[in-house]
Enzyme design. Structure first.
Site, PDB file in Angstrom:
ATOM      1  N   SER A 210     -10.245  -6.038  10.269  1.00  0.00           N
ATOM      2  CA  SER A 210     -11.467  -5.390   9.807  1.00  0.00           C
ATOM      3  C   SER A 210     -12.258  -6.425   9.026  1.00  0.00           C
ATOM      4  O   SER A 210     -11.761  -6.973   8.047  1.00  0.00           O
ATOM      5  CB  SER A 210     -11.118  -4.189   8.920  1.00  0.00           C
ATOM      6  OG  SER A 210     -12.247  -3.416   8.637  1.00  0.00           O
TER       7      SER A 210
ATOM      8  N   GLU B 275      -6.397  -0.761  15.503  1.00  0.00           N
ATOM      9  CA  GLU B 275      -7.047  -1.760  14.655  1.00  0.00           C
ATOM     10  C   GLU B 275      -6.060  -2.863  14.273  1.00  0.00           C
ATOM     11  O   GLU B 275      -4.924  -2.598  13.900  1.00  0.00           O
ATOM     12  CB  GLU B 275      -7.568  -1.098  13.378  1.00  0.00           C
ATOM     13  CG  GLU B 275      -8.202  -2.084  12.401  1.00  0.00           C
ATOM     14  CD  GLU B 275      -8.112  -1.635  10.952  1.00  0.00           C
ATOM     15  OE1 GLU B 275      -8.098  -2.511  10.082  1.00  0.00           O
ATOM     16  OE2 GLU B 275      -8.021  -0.413  10.707  1.00  0.00           O
TER      17      GLU B 275
ATOM     18  N   ARG C 103       0.837  -1.196   0.000  1.00  0.00           N
ATOM     19  CA  ARG C 103       0.000   0.000   0.000  1.00  0.00           C
ATOM     20  C   ARG C 103       0.872   1.246   0.000  1.00  0.00           C
ATOM     21  O   ARG C 103       1.874   1.310   0.722  1.00  0.00           O
ATOM     22  CB  ARG C 103      -0.935   0.016   1.217  1.00  0.00           C
ATOM     23  CG  ARG C 103      -1.895  -1.173   1.225  1.00  0.00           C
ATOM     24  CD  ARG C 103      -2.862  -1.147   2.368  1.00  0.00           C
ATOM     25  NE  ARG C 103      -3.660  -2.373   2.386  1.00  0.00           N
ATOM     26  CZ  ARG C 103      -4.565  -2.679   3.307  1.00  0.00           C
ATOM     27  NH1 ARG C 103      -4.796  -1.820   4.299  1.00  0.00           N
ATOM     28  NH2 ARG C 103      -5.239  -3.813   3.257  1.00  0.00           N
TER      29      ARG C 103
ATOM     30  N   ARG D 279       0.883  -6.299  12.772  1.00  0.00           N
ATOM     31  CA  ARG D 279       0.259  -5.705  13.963  1.00  0.00           C
ATOM     32  C   ARG D 279       0.127  -6.725  15.091  1.00  0.00           C
ATOM     33  O   ARG D 279       0.184  -6.372  16.275  1.00  0.00           O
ATOM     34  CB  ARG D 279      -1.079  -5.081  13.598  1.00  0.00           C
ATOM     35  CG  ARG D 279      -0.895  -3.886  12.671  1.00  0.00           C
ATOM     36  CD  ARG D 279      -2.063  -2.941  12.654  1.00  0.00           C
ATOM     37  NE  ARG D 279      -1.723  -1.740  11.893  1.00  0.00           N
ATOM     38  CZ  ARG D 279      -2.414  -0.609  11.899  1.00  0.00           C
ATOM     39  NH1 ARG D 279      -3.518  -0.520  12.635  1.00  0.00           N
ATOM     40  NH2 ARG D 279      -2.039   0.425  11.187  1.00  0.00           N
TER      41      ARG D 279
ATOM     42  N   ARG E  46       2.374   1.336  10.255  1.00  0.00           N
ATOM     43  CA  ARG E  46       1.849   1.740   8.947  1.00  0.00           C
ATOM     44  C   ARG E  46       2.968   1.608   7.916  1.00  0.00           C
ATOM     45  O   ARG E  46       3.819   2.476   7.786  1.00  0.00           O
ATOM     46  CB  ARG E  46       1.326   3.182   9.014  1.00  0.00           C
ATOM     47  CG  ARG E  46       0.400   3.554   7.870  1.00  0.00           C
ATOM     48  CD  ARG E  46      -0.163   4.952   8.088  1.00  0.00           C
ATOM     49  NE  ARG E  46      -0.994   5.023   9.269  1.00  0.00           N
ATOM     50  CZ  ARG E  46      -2.302   4.721   9.292  1.00  0.00           C
ATOM     51  NH1 ARG E  46      -2.904   4.325   8.193  1.00  0.00           N
ATOM     52  NH2 ARG E  46      -2.990   4.822  10.405  1.00  0.00           N
TER      53      ARG E  46
END
Length: 422
Positions: free
Chosen positions: A350, A347, A260, A389, A275
């Site tokens: 999801s 988070e 990403r 994560r 991130r």
């Protein structure tokens, strides 16, 4: 993609649904192109009927020795008019599609109102934040002190937002991914898949990343896209297919790198691994009959929750509000994990029910058991979970006063006897 028949049937409801996401009305513009397309197609059909009639008249006239020049001239004019109408219908359809493909999914009525993450609703929590007899460190402080997390070398090799893991931390990351795959395939009934990490335009469009989110993706010089998540190839297994209802549900999982660009995240989470441009994730995808997608959403979320429970982490389930729900989702549950070093919830998974939104883009359908027509499938996706994560959460949760990190019990069989990293 949206059902144009639903927009025609109740344009006010369509605009109201967009308003929940903070978007301007769009029904009038969509219907204007839809009406132009339908008018051109109707005129085209009328002219085609006239052209067919002329062909018969010319045949009869020729058999009778009559002059057919006028009829043949009319046929030429009709052919030219039909070509223009066909082009007009195609142009209107492209304009209509261009409007619809950048509009997000219709939200479930139960989705909480709100414009951003502050309106998300915590549904339940598992465990309480740990209290340490020392000041807990953040994951990057732990990893760098161990000499096993190297941001300097990563920056030299690739730039910002990359990480090099070494030794036991690299093995711990691998152990997390392998254990999650084993859990989801052996205990939860998902089928493991190894998928391409590069996909074409149609595949990335099918799950909703194109055209709206092109800047969030990496593209190769030959026009392929690096996958932002294994959701993209896994969901597209159903693209262009008509699956028998008896074959459903299809449950797939894959452990892949994800890529990403993190466009728009400048200044956010610049320290550490939270991130990244490249990270590993175990993805869960379900392809179901429409009437079963709601229960499948609950099931998928529970599968992701078990990962966090078995790792001994403190976590909570959050129902995302209208303004925080993703583009392709009708409703989404986020799982957030407590990070002791950061002192915050972050988070880690999801899980979304996209209903028939992606299926319409992919033309993925189901043949019902009663055989009465074909209907669009429902697709769901979730993180089961993000490996990086999870690594962060394990480091911060299992850190010891001496700077070492205890390995969670469920990972010991995957760590070659290593029970403590120090």
């Amino acid at each position: 993609m949206h059902d144009i028949r639903a927009v025609r049937a109740d344009p006010a409801a369509f605009d109201a649904a967009l308003a929940r996401r903070g978007l301007a009305p769009a029904a009038a513009a969509v219907l204007r192109h839809d009406e132009a397309r339908r008018a051109a197609q109707t005129a085209l059909q009328e002219k085609q009927a006239r052209r067919n009639a002329i062909a018969k008249e010319i045949g009869i006239a020729k058999r009778q020795g009559a002059d057919t020049a006028a009829l043949e001239a009319e046929a030429v004019t009709l052919r030219e008019e039909m070509a223009a109408l066909d082009a007009a219908a195609a142009a209107a359809e492209r304009e209509q599609a261009a409007l619809l493909e950048v509009l997000p999914n219709i939200l479930d009525p139960e989705v909480p109102e709100g414009s951003d993450e502050t309106a998300n609703v915590v549904l339940h929590q598992s465990g309480e934040p740990l209290v340490f007899p020392f000041t807990p460190k953040q994951h990057f402080e732990i990893g760098e002190a161990l000499g096993l997390m190297d941001f300097g070398t990563a920056a030299k090799l690739a730039g910002a937002r990359f990480t090099v893991l070494k030794g036991a931390l690299a093995r711990l990351e691998r152990a997390l991914g392998q254990w999650m795959l084993a859990l989801h395939t052996e205990a939860h009934g998902y089928t493991e898949a190894s998928v391409p990490l590069l996909v074409n335009d149609a595949t990335i469009h099918g799950t909703g990343q194109l055209p709206k989110f092109a800047e969030d993706l990496f593209r190769t010089t030959d026009g392929r896209w690096l996958i932002p998540t294994a959701e993209v190839p896994l969901t597209n297994f159903a693209a262009g297919e008509i699956l028998p209802e008896s074959a459903l549900p299809i449950r797939l999982t894959a452990l892949t790198p994800c890529f990403r660009s993190e466009a728009g995240s400048a200044g956010r989470d610049t320290r550490g691994m939270l991130r990244q441009h490249q990270f590993a994730k175990v993805e869960l995808v379900s392809i179901t009959a429409p009437e079963h997608s709601a229960e499948e959403h609950e099931r998928m979320t529970r599968c992701a929750e078990r990962v966090l429970t078995d790792l001994g982490l403190t976590w909570r389930r959050v129902f995302l509000c209208a303004g925080d729900t993703g583009f392709s989702a009708a409703r989404t549950y986020d799982l957030e994990v407590w990070l002791p070093g950061q002192g915050a919830w972050r988070e880690i998974s999801s899980c979304s029910n996209c209903r028939d939104f992606q299926a319409r883009r992919m033309n993925a359908r189901m043949k019902p058991k009663d055989g009465k027509g074909n209907v669009f499938l429902h697709t769901l996706n979730g993180s089961g979970v993000a490996v990086g994560r999870a690594l962060i959460a394990v480091l911060e949760t299992y850190q010891q006063a001496d700077g070492s990190v205890r390995v969670p019990d469920v990972l010991l069989p995957f760590m070659g006897g290593v029970s403590r990293i120090g």
